[in-house]
Design a protein around this motif. Structure first.
Motif, short mmCIF file in Angstrom:
data_model
loop_
_atom_site.label_atom_id
_atom_site.label_comp_id
_atom_site.label_asym_id
_atom_site.label_seq_id
_atom_site.Cartn_x
_atom_site.Cartn_y
_atom_site.Cartn_z
N LEU A 270 22.01 16.57 23.32
CA LEU A 270 22.03 16.60 21.85
C LEU A 270 23.46 16.63 21.32
O LEU A 270 23.78 15.96 20.33
CB LEU A 270 21.26 17.83 21.35
N SER A 271 24.32 17.42 21.99
CA SER A 271 25.72 17.51 21.56
C SER A 271 26.43 16.17 21.71
O SER A 271 27.20 15.75 20.83
CB SER A 271 26.45 18.58 22.36
N LEU A 272 26.16 15.49 22.84
CA LEU A 272 26.77 14.17 23.06
C LEU A 272 26.30 13.18 22.01
O LEU A 272 27.09 12.40 21.47
CB LEU A 272 26.41 13.66 24.46
N GLN A 273 24.99 13.21 21.73
CA GLN A 273 24.44 12.29 20.74
C GLN A 273 25.01 12.57 19.35
O GLN A 273 25.33 11.65 18.60
CB GLN A 273 22.91 12.40 20.72
N ALA A 274 25.15 13.87 19.01
CA ALA A 274 25.71 14.24 17.71
C ALA A 274 27.16 13.77 17.59
O ALA A 274 27.58 13.25 16.54
CB ALA A 274 25.62 15.75 17.52
N SER A 275 27.94 13.94 18.67
CA SER A 275 29.33 13.48 18.65
C SER A 275 29.40 11.97 18.53
O SER A 275 30.28 11.43 17.85
CB SER A 275 30.06 13.94 19.92
N MET A 276 28.50 11.29 19.19
CA MET A 276 28.45 9.83 19.10
C MET A 276 28.16 9.38 17.67
O MET A 276 28.82 8.49 17.14
CB MET A 276 27.36 9.31 20.05
N LEU A 277 27.17 10.03 17.04
CA LEU A 277 26.83 9.68 15.66
C LEU A 277 27.98 10.01 14.70
O LEU A 277 28.23 9.29 13.74
CB LEU A 277 25.56 10.43 15.24
N GLY A 278 28.69 11.12 14.99
CA GLY A 278 29.85 11.47 14.16
C GLY A 278 30.96 10.44 14.28
O GLY A 278 31.58 10.05 13.28
N ALA A 279 31.21 9.95 15.51
CA ALA A 279 32.21 8.89 15.71
C ALA A 279 31.76 7.60 15.02
O ALA A 279 32.58 6.89 14.41
CB ALA A 279 32.42 8.65 17.20
N ASN A 280 30.45 7.29 15.09
CA ASN A 280 29.94 6.11 14.40
C ASN A 280 30.21 6.17 12.90
O ASN A 280 30.53 5.16 12.27
CB ASN A 280 28.43 5.98 14.64
N ASP A 281 30.08 7.37 12.33
CA ASP A 281 30.35 7.54 10.89
C ASP A 281 31.81 7.22 10.57
O ASP A 281 32.12 6.57 9.56
CB ASP A 281 30.04 8.97 10.46
N ILE A 282 32.73 7.71 11.44
CA ILE A 282 34.16 7.44 11.23
C ILE A 282 34.42 5.94 11.26
O ILE A 282 35.13 5.40 10.39
CB ILE A 282 35.00 8.13 12.33
N PHE A 283 33.86 5.24 12.25
CA PHE A 283 34.08 3.80 12.37
C PHE A 283 33.48 3.06 11.17
O PHE A 283 34.09 2.10 10.66
CB PHE A 283 33.46 3.28 13.67
N TRP A 284 32.32 3.50 10.70
CA TRP A 284 31.68 2.83 9.56
C TRP A 284 32.51 3.02 8.30
O TRP A 284 32.75 2.06 7.55
CB TRP A 284 30.28 3.41 9.37
N ILE A 285 32.96 4.25 8.05
CA ILE A 285 33.81 4.52 6.87
C ILE A 285 35.09 3.70 6.94
O ILE A 285 35.53 3.12 5.93
CB ILE A 285 34.13 6.03 6.79
N SER A 286 35.71 3.64 8.12
CA SER A 286 36.94 2.87 8.29
C SER A 286 36.70 1.40 7.97
O SER A 286 37.52 0.76 7.29
CB SER A 286 37.45 3.00 9.73
N GLY A 287 35.58 0.85 8.44
CA GLY A 287 35.26 -0.56 8.18
C GLY A 287 35.17 -0.85 6.70
O GLY A 287 35.73 -1.83 6.20
N VAL A 288 34.49 0.02 5.97
CA VAL A 288 34.35 -0.18 4.52
C VAL A 288 35.70 -0.11 3.82
O VAL A 288 36.02 -0.94 2.95
CB VAL A 288 33.38 0.87 3.93
N LEU A 289 36.52 0.87 4.20
CA LEU A 289 37.83 1.04 3.56
C LEU A 289 38.76 -0.14 3.85
O LEU A 289 39.57 -0.52 2.99
CB LEU A 289 38.48 2.35 4.00
N PHE A 290 38.68 -0.73 5.04
CA PHE A 290 39.49 -1.91 5.34
C PHE A 290 39.16 -3.05 4.37
O PHE A 290 40.06 -3.75 3.90
CB PHE A 290 39.27 -2.37 6.78
N PHE A 291 37.89 -3.22 4.06
CA PHE A 291 37.49 -4.27 3.11
C PHE A 291 38.00 -3.95 1.70
O PHE A 291 38.44 -4.84 0.96
CB PHE A 291 35.96 -4.43 3.10
N VAL A 292 37.98 -2.66 1.32
CA VAL A 292 38.46 -2.25 0.00
C VAL A 292 39.95 -2.54 -0.16
O VAL A 292 40.42 -2.95 -1.23
CB VAL A 292 38.17 -0.76 -0.23
N LEU A 293 40.72 -2.36 0.92
CA LEU A 293 42.17 -2.53 0.86
C LEU A 293 42.59 -3.97 0.59
O LEU A 293 43.74 -4.22 0.20
CB LEU A 293 42.81 -2.07 2.17
N ILE A 294 41.69 -4.91 0.77
CA ILE A 294 42.02 -6.32 0.48
C ILE A 294 42.44 -6.47 -0.98
O ILE A 294 43.31 -7.29 -1.31
CB ILE A 294 40.81 -7.23 0.80
#
Length: 539
Positions: free
Chosen positions: A491-515
């Motif tokens: 469960l801890s590994l899965q939670a950390s994985m989902l937390g990292a996924n959130d970081i990557f998703w937020i980063s992706g959106v912000l890269f598009f905004v910076l255009i």
């Protein structure tokens, strides 16, 4: 006089004089042949050594802490002390260059960097090591912006983007090589060698720079030092860096110490802005932000670098704590990012004068965004091939990121302002890198805790999936306590994985905004022309 007859800008020709700005000292002619090659290598080596040292100690903290007999959280001050001193000294580049000359300052910085590296290696305790790291960070400040401006002066204006491409390759590869090289040295040698390797590299770079550039010294002028501006800079940057470094450890704004540091940083920054706006000889030239290309370009490159650096911190931790990679294996998985960066940087540099730099930067941000969204779909069972694909693609984006944005930022700046513009833009970028790293790790921890709480809600004696898994593990010979522990670990590994996924998703959106910030800039002549082309108006 013959000179009067042949020179169109003669003082006797009033209409011409009125139409032209006050004459500046003639810029030295571009280098050619072997001198150009040696000069480029020397400047790039110094930059590589500098950038490498900002990340090489990261993976060596456990070894350093153990050897010096301190706790690992105290060992992180080895990173913090360098970062604080470096962040403070970078924006001083413009004033120091005007006072001492670019070549003299650059060579002195390299030699002092070599000396401080040796002091770091022989440090008998943490106190001496921290003092040496503070010196190392302080003298490293002018090296990156000065290497940039000296390189631009070595090439003709029409080839300035190629110069930026060659310079950019070192800044792209060094952060990737740092953890990999630092981990290998710590595993196979002793930690002082992460500092000793700077000595031969630095001495070679200093000697080659002196041979090639000693006759190309920039004009100097005796300016009074802005003591109040310098004091305010030290106060707000130091407070901010300490707040970012200690925030996670002290639970952020639940700590009185963090609240006080934040208030000092904010108030100090506001006073610094006001003072520097009216000071006759400011330590930092705030007026550079009046230029649209400079201000919008700095925002775009700095926020994007913060996202990039934040992911660069998260990725190796994620690979080691979730996927189960060793530190060296994690470095190897991340290393391919340099392949396309190295191959494409000269291509981008050669062709950028014929393109609109804004379109190249836009392509980089789109690619960064796609890469981040690809990583947002990773699972705990991700294989090496799936990890490698976005890493390779990211290298292409890096080649199209630094070069056009640096070209946009420096375009239209007169030669004497390039060191100040480069120093200020690098200062903001480095600062956002520290902010990005701190925010990323904090958000990852918070999102992981949130996902863990949500997953645990479903783990109860009435959940059939949980009971099936528990029974399956007990049938394999585990006790109920052991089986529950395995489920909790998953469960801890899965939670950390989902937390990292959130970081990557937020980063992706912000890269598009910076255009949007890229397109707030004006197209400079010849695709940007770099800072060497003073005629490419950016204001």
């Amino acid at each position: 006089m013959a000179a009067t007859a042949s020179a169109p800008a003669s003082p006797d020709r009033k209409p011409d004089t009125a139409a032209r700005p006050a004459p500046r000292p003639a810029a030295p002619a571009p280098l050619t042949g072997g001198r150009l090659i040696i000069g480029t290598i020397a400047l790039s080596l110094a930059t590589f050594m500098n950038v490498l040292d900002s990340s090489i100690a990261n993976v060596s903290i456990p070894a350093i802490s153990g050897d010096l007999g301190v706790a690992p959280n105290q060992g992180t001050w080895v990173i913090t002390s360098f970062a604080v001193a470096n962040a403070i000294s970078v924006p001083l580049t413009g004033w120091l260059t005007t006072r001492f000359g670019a070549v003299r300052l650059f060579i002195t910085s390299i030699l002092l960097f070599v000396l401080s590296s040796w002091l770091c290696g022989v440090a008998p305790n943490l106190e001496v090591l921290l003092a040496a790291r503070i010196l190392q960070g302080a003298v490293a400040g002018p090296m990156i912006p000065l290497s940039q401006s000296l390189l631009l002066s070595s090439y003709p204006p029409q080839k300035s983007t190629m110069a930026l491409a060659l310079w950019g390759m070192t800044t792209l590869v060094a952060p990737i090589m740092g953890p990999l090289l630092g981990g290998w040295i710590s595993d196979n040698m002793t930690w002082p060698w992460i500092f000793y390797i700077n000595i031969p590299v630095g001495l070679m770079a200093a000697y080659a720079t002196w041979v090639i550039y000693r006759e190309r010294e920039t004009p100097t002028k005796l300016l009074p030092i802005d003591r109040i501006g310098l004091a305010l800079l030290v106060i707000w940057v130091g407070s901010m860096q300490l707040m970012l470094d200690k925030g996670k450890e002290l639970d952020w704004f639940h700590s009185t110490e963090i609240v006080v540091l934040t208030l000092v940083a904010v108030v100090g920054f506001l006073f610094f802005l006001i003072w520097e706006s009216y000071e006759k000889h400011p330590i930092v030239d705030i007026s550079l932000f009046k230029g649209r290309n400079f201000s919008a370009g700095v925002v775009a490159i700095s926020v994007a670098y913060g996202l990039f650096f934040g992911n660069l911190v998260i990725l190796p931790l994620w690979l080691q704590t979730i996927v189960g990679y060793t530190a060296t294996d994690a470095g190897i998985v991340m290393a391919p990012v340099g392949i396309f960066a190295i191959l494409l940087s000269p291509v981008i540099g050669r062709n950028l004068p014929r393109m609109d730099a804004r379109w190249v930067a836009t392509t980089a941000f789109i690619t960064f965004g796609i890469v981040s969204l690809m990583r947002a779909g990773f699972t705990t069972q991700v294989d090496t091939r799936t990890l490698m694909i976005p890493t390779l693609i990211q290298g292409a984006a890096m080649a199209m990121f630094f070069i056009p944005l640096t070209s946009i930022i420096l375009s239209g700046q007169p030669p004497e302002k390039i060191p100040a513009a480069s120093g200020l833009s690098n200062f903001v970028r480095i600062t956002f890198g520290a902010i990005g790293a701190s925010i990323s790790t904090t958000v990852w921890e918070n999102r992981s805790a949130l996902h863990h709480a949500r997953l645990v809600e479903k783990v109860n004696p009435y959940d059939t999936a949980y009971l099936d898994q528990l029974n399956h593990l007990m049938q394999m010979g585990m006790s109920q306590t052991q089986a529950t522990g395995v489920i909790e670990r998953n469960l801890s590994l899965q939670a950390s994985m989902l937390g990292a996924n959130d970081i990557f998703w937020i980063s992706g959106v912000l890269f598009f905004v910076l255009i949007g910030f890229v397109w707030l800039t004006k197209p400079a002549k010849g695709g940007g022309g770099g800072g060497a082309d003073a005629a490419a108006g950016a204001h």
